[in-house]
Design an enzyme around this catalytic site. Sequence first.
Site, PDB file in Angstrom:
ATOM      1  N   GLU A  27      50.380  34.729  52.956  1.00  9.57           N
ATOM      2  CA  GLU A  27      50.065  35.099  51.399  1.00  9.57           C
ATOM      3  C   GLU A  27      48.923  36.198  51.740  1.00  9.57           C
ATOM      4  O   GLU A  27      47.888  35.893  52.416  1.00  9.57           O
ATOM      5  CB  GLU A  27      50.139  34.333  50.677  1.00  9.57           C
ATOM      6  N   LYS A  34      45.281  36.990  49.645  1.00 11.19           N
ATOM      7  CA  LYS A  34      44.073  36.285  49.107  1.00 11.19           C
ATOM      8  C   LYS A  34      43.657  37.185  47.955  1.00 11.19           C
ATOM      9  O   LYS A  34      42.836  38.028  48.395  1.00 11.19           O
ATOM     10  CB  LYS A  34      43.212  35.484  49.919  1.00 11.19           C
ATOM     11  N   ASP A  48      41.357  38.720  44.964  1.00 12.04           N
ATOM     12  CA  ASP A  48      40.016  38.447  44.708  1.00 12.04           C
ATOM     13  C   ASP A  48      39.824  38.250  43.268  1.00 12.04           C
ATOM     14  O   ASP A  48      39.668  39.340  42.451  1.00 12.04           O
ATOM     15  CB  ASP A  48      39.348  39.637  45.116  1.00 12.04           C
ATOM     16  N   TYR A  68      50.425  30.537  43.226  1.00 10.77           N
ATOM     17  CA  TYR A  68      50.718  30.392  44.770  1.00 10.77           C
ATOM     18  C   TYR A  68      50.605  28.901  45.189  1.00 10.77           C
ATOM     19  O   TYR A  68      50.683  28.521  46.529  1.00 10.77           O
ATOM     20  CB  TYR A  68      49.257  31.052  45.464  1.00 10.77           C
ATOM     21  N   LYS A  79      39.536  35.586  56.375  1.00  9.42           N
ATOM     22  CA  LYS A  79      38.886  36.451  55.536  1.00  9.42           C
ATOM     23  C   LYS A  79      38.692  37.932  56.156  1.00  9.42           C
ATOM     24  O   LYS A  79      38.672  37.891  57.262  1.00  9.42           O
ATOM     25  CB  LYS A  79      37.363  35.897  55.192  1.00  9.42           C
ATOM     26  N   CYS A 100      13.000  71.631  42.184  1.00  8.44           N
ATOM     27  CA  CYS A 100      14.323  71.442  43.338  1.00  8.44           C
ATOM     28  C   CYS A 100      13.734  71.370  44.603  1.00  8.44           C
ATOM     29  O   CYS A 100      12.960  71.965  45.208  1.00  8.44           O
ATOM     30  CB  CYS A 100      15.222  72.660  43.062  1.00  8.44           C
ATOM     31  N   CYS A 140      15.009  74.750  46.756  1.00  4.87           N
ATOM     32  CA  CYS A 140      14.420  75.992  46.302  1.00  4.87           C
ATOM     33  C   CYS A 140      13.120  76.037  45.480  1.00  4.87           C
ATOM     34  O   CYS A 140      12.621  77.101  45.210  1.00  4.87           O
ATOM     35  CB  CYS A 140      15.455  76.751  45.730  1.00  4.87           C
ATOM     36  N   CYS A 197      18.780  71.763  38.873  1.00 11.29           N
ATOM     37  CA  CYS A 197      17.725  72.825  39.442  1.00 11.29           C
ATOM     38  C   CYS A 197      18.162  73.911  38.670  1.00 11.29           C
ATOM     39  O   CYS A 197      19.362  74.174  38.387  1.00 11.29           O
ATOM     40  CB  CYS A 197      18.302  72.910  41.020  1.00 11.29           C
ATOM     41  N   CYS A 210      19.151  79.390  44.449  1.00  8.93           N
ATOM     42  CA  CYS A 210      19.056  78.066  45.334  1.00  8.93           C
ATOM     43  C   CYS A 210      20.028  78.239  46.463  1.00  8.93           C
ATOM     44  O   CYS A 210      21.223  77.972  46.020  1.00  8.93           O
ATOM     45  CB  CYS A 210      19.022  77.029  44.202  1.00  8.93           C
TER      46      CYS A 210
HETATM   47  O1  I6G Z   1      42.258  29.759  46.956  1.00 10.36           O
HETATM   48  C1  I6G Z   1      43.459  30.007  47.310  1.00 10.36           C
HETATM   49  C2  I6G Z   1      43.806  31.461  47.322  1.00 10.36           C
HETATM   50  C3  I6G Z   1      44.940  31.461  47.656  1.00 10.36           C
HETATM   51  C4  I6G Z   1      44.345  28.937  47.407  1.00 10.36           C
HETATM   52  C5  I6G Z   1      45.597  29.712  47.944  1.00 10.36           C
HETATM   53  C6  I6G Z   1      45.919  30.970  48.026  1.00 10.36           C
HETATM   54  O2  I6G Z   1      47.127  31.028  48.400  1.00 10.36           O
HETATM   55  C7  I6G Z   1      47.564  32.451  48.531  1.00 10.36           C
HETATM   56  N1  I6G Z   1      46.494  28.529  48.209  1.00 10.36           N
HETATM   57  C8  I6G Z   1      45.934  27.251  48.182  1.00 10.36           C
HETATM   58  C9  I6G Z   1      47.223  26.074  48.378  1.00 10.36           C
HETATM   59  C10 I6G Z   1      44.719  27.045  47.643  1.00 10.36           C
HETATM   60  N2  I6G Z   1      43.983  27.786  47.446  1.00 10.36           N
HETATM   61  C11 I6G Z   1      44.546  25.502  47.576  1.00 10.36           C
END
Ligand code: I6G
Length: 672
Positions: A115, A117, A119, A227, A316, A410, A413, A428, A434
């Site tokens: 999957e 992650k 942000d 998730y 990561k 500037c 020039c 400028c 220039c």
């Molecule tokens: O912090 C997390 C980000 C993404 C997750 C996660 C996740 O799955 C896409 N899945 C689990 C089971 C946990 N933290 C605990």
Amino acid sequence: MKIPLKIQKQAAELRDTINEQNYYYYILNDPQLPDSEYDRLMRELQALEKKYPALITPDSPTQRVGATPLSSFPEVVHAIPMLSLANAFSDKEVQDFDKRARERLARNSIEYAVELKLDGLAISLRYENGLLVTGATRGDGYRGEDVTPNVKTIKTIPLRLRGDDYPRVLEVRGEVFMPTAGFNQANQQKIAAGEKVWANPRNAAAGSLRQLDARRTANRPLRFISYAIGEVVGGKLPNRHSEILQRLQTWGLPISKYSKVVKGIQACLDYYYKILEQRDSLPFEIDGVVYKVNDINLQESLGFSSRAPRWAIAHKFPAQEVLTQIVDIDVQVGRTGALTPVARLAPVNVGGVTVTNATLHNQDEINRKDVRVGDTVIVRRAGDVIPEIVRVLPEKRPKNTHPYVLPNKCPVCGSEVVRIKGEAVARCSGGLFCAAQRKQALQHFASRNAMDINGLGEKLVEQLIDKNLINNIADIYTLTHEQWAGLERMGNKSAVRIMQALEKSKSTTLAHFLYALGIREVGESTARLLAQHFISLEKLMQASETDLVKIPDIGPVAAQSIAAFFKESHNLEIIQRLQAAGVHWSENETTPSKAPTLAGKTFVLTGTLISMPRRTAKARLEALGAKVSSSVSKKTDCVIAGEKAGSKLTKARDLGVKVIDEAEFLALIQFT
Ligand code: I6G
């Protein structure tokens, strides 16, 4: 007040219809009603609830916007701790994780659910008897904050689960995040309101969700993806993680379309590198991918270490925000004379790319961040945007640094630098005296969406200006074969090629020509607008500021700049010389020849667009002459697939109809 039965029934029906529509719109991305009808139903329900407040139920779709601001968030104790995942930063760490799991399970290979992650911010949603009762942040994993009124404003989160086969208690965990387009838009609004901008979409999501006044959360473009599950009472779930997610979707919870099931750890790594390639073009930010042992029984056998599950790991991506040092601050002079300070950085890898420069925008921005030479700073690079300095680390500032002030002459020039009151930009005042401005003006004139002079790049332009072969853009058509052939890294052949490209460029359109002139405030779309409105250059040249401002989408600043440009005798002389050199266009052809209009083309919109509502997208296409249909057939020319596009996308693929994503759609409406 006793509520007539008829009214009770009417309210219940409205609630059901709106909830059903929300499911089709937000989960299946296949709206069944036009927006106007949806709005009408919502208003009808609001009116009934206003008249009969006892009709209001906690899951009523009108209850998404919180009413009273809180003074602080109540605490929530998580029934099952919300642990975070262990991280891996290399293939080796991932392989070691798999090896440990295989050894514990005595297996040769493991099936993984893979999957994205996202942000954002981890959230737990607790449903009791299908009703959303609590939304909580992760907090320290054991205790979080109760943000129920806030999560209720996120439209992809169902207030009531669909169907009737859900467990009596179901805790769903996932990520609340802000898509990039929404983040940029929200920051623009903050700038307009004079507020501090968010550094990144993660902060924006966290900041938006943790608003004590949930009405503020309601205005932010937040989304949610499930998730995992937490506490489950009174119901049974499938025993594969991937199937649990599918089941959550049937109950109306959003899941990611990027998740997959793969066999063995090499397939996990293949997924990682494929997603890494796509990272910059995704409509939201991710900081890695996650691998989970798919079989729940195997997950249970593996159990937990002190801090994290042994059955999952986050792999990561290279960080998009890193520390580095400012070695120097240089100033670049642009086409309109604008001075842009640029930080020269100690080289650093940001998101997988070596970064050595970051824009500092203008003096106000430098003052706001108090950026100085020698400072240690956080640099951020995300998507294809220019690297930026997020902030300075004052505790790491060396002694004897000085606040940075832009020069008053500037650097190219030596002309006076002026900053008009109320404007952020310092310029400028040298104009075409220039060399920097002349270079930029010529480069702009030659660029693809202007005169499209193939082969006239930065290096050639520099030579032409530095050798004083060119004073202004009209001179470009006067250079001889010998002059071209005499330039560095040019020979006879290259000279012939560039002269052919120059000849070709003379046949253009009025829109391209206007854009090429580099009139301040006239970008591509304004140039197109002017060409479409006036058809002839002469008419445009005669237009007064008052005439110009009457044109829809031309504001007073642009009108003033356009009128002033055509009053200047120097500019009129350049135009006259360009036309005398053979630059021409047809007055019947007002739109650029390279960009076809969409007349006669049929488009279908499906899925959710992040950058604009569907009705706006429809209007933009129609303004370009396209027909927008609600269903896909062999006659459809193009399907625009937003996020979570559903059955229409599948049908388009089956029929071999062209499909474009949101980024391509934005480019299409911008350049057509
Ligand atoms: O912090 C997390 C980000 C993404 C997750 C996660 C996740 O799955 C896409 N899945 C689990 C089971 C946990 N933290 C605990």
